[in-house]
Design a protein around this motif. Structure first.
Motif, mmCIF file in Angstrom:
data_model
loop_
_atom_site.group_PDB
_atom_site.id
_atom_site.type_symbol
_atom_site.label_atom_id
_atom_site.label_comp_id
_atom_site.label_asym_id
_atom_site.label_seq_id
_atom_site.Cartn_x
_atom_site.Cartn_y
_atom_site.Cartn_z
ATOM 1 N N ASP A 204 0.812 -0.927 0.099
ATOM 2 C CA ASP A 204 -0.104 -0.033 -0.533
ATOM 3 C C ASP A 204 0.619 1.172 -0.318
ATOM 4 O O ASP A 204 0.782 2.831 -0.384
ATOM 5 N N ALA A 205 1.897 1.078 0.643
ATOM 6 C CA ALA A 205 1.865 2.462 0.863
ATOM 7 C C ALA A 205 3.564 2.468 -0.670
ATOM 8 O O ALA A 205 3.385 3.688 -0.850
ATOM 9 N N TRP A 207 2.092 1.485 -3.332
ATOM 10 C CA TRP A 207 1.187 2.489 -4.395
ATOM 11 C C TRP A 207 1.000 3.930 -4.242
ATOM 12 O O TRP A 207 1.095 4.602 -5.038
ATOM 13 N N GLN A 208 0.855 4.383 -2.933
ATOM 14 C CA GLN A 208 0.638 5.546 -2.583
ATOM 15 C C GLN A 208 2.328 6.339 -3.468
ATOM 16 O O GLN A 208 1.711 7.481 -3.929
ATOM 17 N N GLN A 209 2.899 6.188 -2.577
ATOM 18 C CA GLN A 209 4.581 6.417 -3.172
ATOM 19 C C GLN A 209 4.668 6.638 -4.915
ATOM 20 O O GLN A 209 5.055 7.718 -5.144
ATOM 21 N N ARG A 211 1.879 7.083 -6.960
ATOM 22 C CA ARG A 211 1.066 7.333 -7.011
ATOM 23 C C ARG A 211 1.014 8.797 -6.906
ATOM 24 O O ARG A 211 0.706 9.883 -7.768
ATOM 25 N N GLN A 212 1.969 9.441 -5.892
ATOM 26 C CA GLN A 212 2.594 10.757 -5.910
ATOM 27 C C GLN A 212 3.408 11.375 -6.679
ATOM 28 O O GLN A 212 3.281 12.109 -7.228
ATOM 29 N N THR A 227 -5.348 15.094 -5.986
ATOM 30 C CA THR A 227 -4.758 14.361 -4.685
ATOM 31 C C THR A 227 -5.305 14.894 -2.957
ATOM 32 O O THR A 227 -6.720 15.066 -2.773
ATOM 33 N N VAL A 230 -2.666 11.379 2.424
ATOM 34 C CA VAL A 230 -1.935 10.617 2.495
ATOM 35 C C VAL A 230 -1.697 9.734 3.967
ATOM 36 O O VAL A 230 -0.984 10.757 4.919
ATOM 37 N N LEU A 234 1.777 5.235 5.931
ATOM 38 C CA LEU A 234 2.230 4.806 4.712
ATOM 39 C C LEU A 234 3.402 5.722 4.169
ATOM 40 O O LEU A 234 3.711 5.176 3.301
ATOM 41 N N SER A 235 3.245 6.666 4.180
ATOM 42 C CA SER A 235 4.343 7.667 3.813
ATOM 43 C C SER A 235 5.138 8.070 4.678
ATOM 44 O O SER A 235 6.159 7.930 4.009
ATOM 45 N N TRP A 238 8.660 5.149 3.282
ATOM 46 C CA TRP A 238 8.851 5.682 2.150
ATOM 47 C C TRP A 238 10.209 5.694 1.639
ATOM 48 O O TRP A 238 11.088 5.411 0.557
#
Length: 519
Positions: A204-205, A207-209, A211-212, A227, A230, A234-235, A238
């Motif tokens: 999940d982390a 994917w968020q990374q 995506r950003q 936007t 997050v 999760l962040s 990173w």
């Protein structure tokens, strides 16, 4: 102005207080262990404020330096304990499902955003006990949970100010295969579940990374439309996914070693592991994985075998571990696995740390390797070799001043410890004896390792994987194929190099096949 070692400590302190610039010390006539294997038999170490300024055999001593003649005593780099709970506030266990300590993640065992460096509480008494062992800095790892949060490098200096004690914040992410009590309504309740949750949170982390990163390439309008916030849990991961921050797995049982290795390899993590004493059984796997291990000096208790009735309750696997555990560090060293030593796990570090370390040296661990495991290796594994771990310019002025045979002699002692330029003269016990002196009963010759390791542990273990037969034919058996052929009676089964080659009646196999009567 210069002072000799013969002047009182009070006079030295008065001189320091009268100095307006940061204090500068010149430690002369010293045996300097720059790093393991690099020794300056007579040299001078110059300290200014909290840093080492210069190290050399011959050095021009500045006029404002306070000169301390060490009389040939040995100066080591300050020792690093990479698995500590120092300066952490007391906490309620995180695996209590009724306690929600953070809204960062829906599962309360996930607290990856937790920052130890932001809440440290220096403890003068505990710091003093660490210094008595020669430990000048620690990696304070958060406890409780699966994602436990960000560990911080702390000094054991005498200070009540967190900003002075904190050396490097957010140095590593701590993970563990923890679970809720079985029967809980919370997830997970098993190591398999905690492994699955660990994997999912990291994915999940990631994917968020990603995506950003994608959003950063979009127009301002589109970024405004897409936007969203997050989750900090999760962040905070990173840096781990980018390999700029290592993860440290807690291995409570032997199988955790391989569990962590597979997960780290799958997700491409830079990782270390807090060992549990069974690393000697997994040395080849740990070497192949590229892991660094933080090894405890804890040893299993001597099995109760004096009484024949009690001896019946002691398993062979328990006896095998008791026999091998004292050689744990040596086996890792000989396998080429980088490792750091820690006081974690000892019931009483003040009385056990040096006896156990000297025992490891007596059992064949090279003295230089033992010293490296307290200095350059933890510094390298944690990525802080430019700050600590060696007597070199610009490194923190963390020193241990002791006898040359500190790592193996029963008469050796530590005289002084310096933390970030702060001098601590160690005191003796009430009787006048050094309470850290221990009697080393083991001989200093390198003993042979115990009998060969066996897998699995216990009565039916083997020293190696048995040779695989090329062809095996089972004749005249009842074979449940679980396929279209159904159940075959008086049939043959041909296995070639571990795989089924054919099933049927009157099979022909190559000459020399091993035949098994299956009737």
């Amino acid at each position: 102005m210069a002072l000799s070692i013969g002047l009182s400590v009070e006079a030295a302190r008065a001189t320091e207080q009268a100095t307006t610039s940061p204090p500068r010390y010149a430690l002369v006539n010293a045996r300097l262990v720059i790093r393991p294997g690099e020794v300056l038999e007579r040299g001078t170490l110059l300290i200014r404020a909290d840093r080492i300024e210069a190290v050399a055999a011959r050095l021009r001593i500045p006029a404002d330096a306070i000169v301390l003649d060490l009389g040939g005593r040995t100066v080591y780099p300050g020792f690093i304990d990479a698995n500590s709970r120092y300066a952490q506030p007391n906490e309620q266990p995180r695996n209590d499902a009724t306690v929600r300590t953070s809204a960062d993640h829906e599962n309360t065992l996930v607290s990856s955003a937790r920052d130890i460096g932001a809440s440290i509480q220096p403890d003068a008494e505990r710091a003093s006990k660490l210094r008595e062992l020669g430990i000048t800095s620690v990696l304070s790892q958060p406890g409780n949970g699966i994602f436990r949060g960000q560990a911080a490098l702390l000094s054991t200096m005498d200070s009540s100010h967190p900003s002075e004690v904190l050396m490097v914040p957010r140095l590593a992410q701590a993970l563990a295969f923890e679970a809720y009590a079985n029967g809980s309504e919370q997830y997970p309740v098993s190591p398999a579940g905690s492994t699955a949750l660990m994997r999912q949170v990291l994915l999940d982390a990631r994917w968020q990374q990603q995506r950003q990163r994608w959003l950063s390439r979009q127009s301002a309008v589109k970024r405004g439309e897409l936007t969203d916030e997050v989750p900090p849990a999760l962040s905070a991961l990173w840096p781990t996914l980018s390999q700029t921050q290592p993860v440290i797995f807690q291995a409570d049982v032997e199988v955790d070693l391989e569990r962590a290795a597979r997960l780290a390899q799958e997700l491409g993590l830079r990782w270390l592991i807090n060992g549990n004493g069974y690393e000697y059984r997994q040395a080849a796997m740990l070497k192949a994985s590229g892991a660094g291990v933080i090894v405890s000096l804890k040893r299993p208790s001597k099995p109760a075998v004096a009484n024949p009735d009690e001896a019946l309750d002691v398993s062979l696997s328990e006896l095998q571990h008791w026999e091998w555990a004292p050689f744990n560090a040596r086996v890792l060293a000989e396998a080429g696995v980088p490792f750091a030593l820690t006081s974690a796990g000892l019931d009483n570090p003040a009385t056990e740390f040096w006896p156990r370390l000297r025992e490891a040296v007596a059992n064949g661990l090279a003295e230089e390797v033992a010293m490296a495991a307290l200095t350059v290796v933890p510094a390298s594994l944690l990525g802080i070799a430019d700050r600590v771990g060696a007597l070199a310019p610009r490194r923190s002025a963390d020193l241990v001043i002791g006898d040359a045979d500190l790592f193996h002699s029963n008469a050796a002692r530590i005289h002084e410890v310096w933390t970030r330029g702060q001098r601590h003269i160690l005191r003796l016990g009430k009787t006048g004896e050094d309470i850290r002196n221990v009697v080393l009963t083991a001989e200093h010759t390198k003993p042979a390792l115990p009998t060969a390791l066996r897998y699995p542990v216990g009565e039916y273990g083997r020293e190696s994987v048995p040779a695989q037969l090329e062809n095996v034919l089972v004749r005249g058996a009842t074979v449940w194929t679980q396929g279209a052929q159904g159940v075959l009676h008086d049939a043959d089964l041909w296995v070639q190099r571990g795989r089924i080659r054919a099933v049927g009646k009157n099979l022909s196999t190559p000459a020399g096949a091993t035949s098994v009567d299956g009737r």
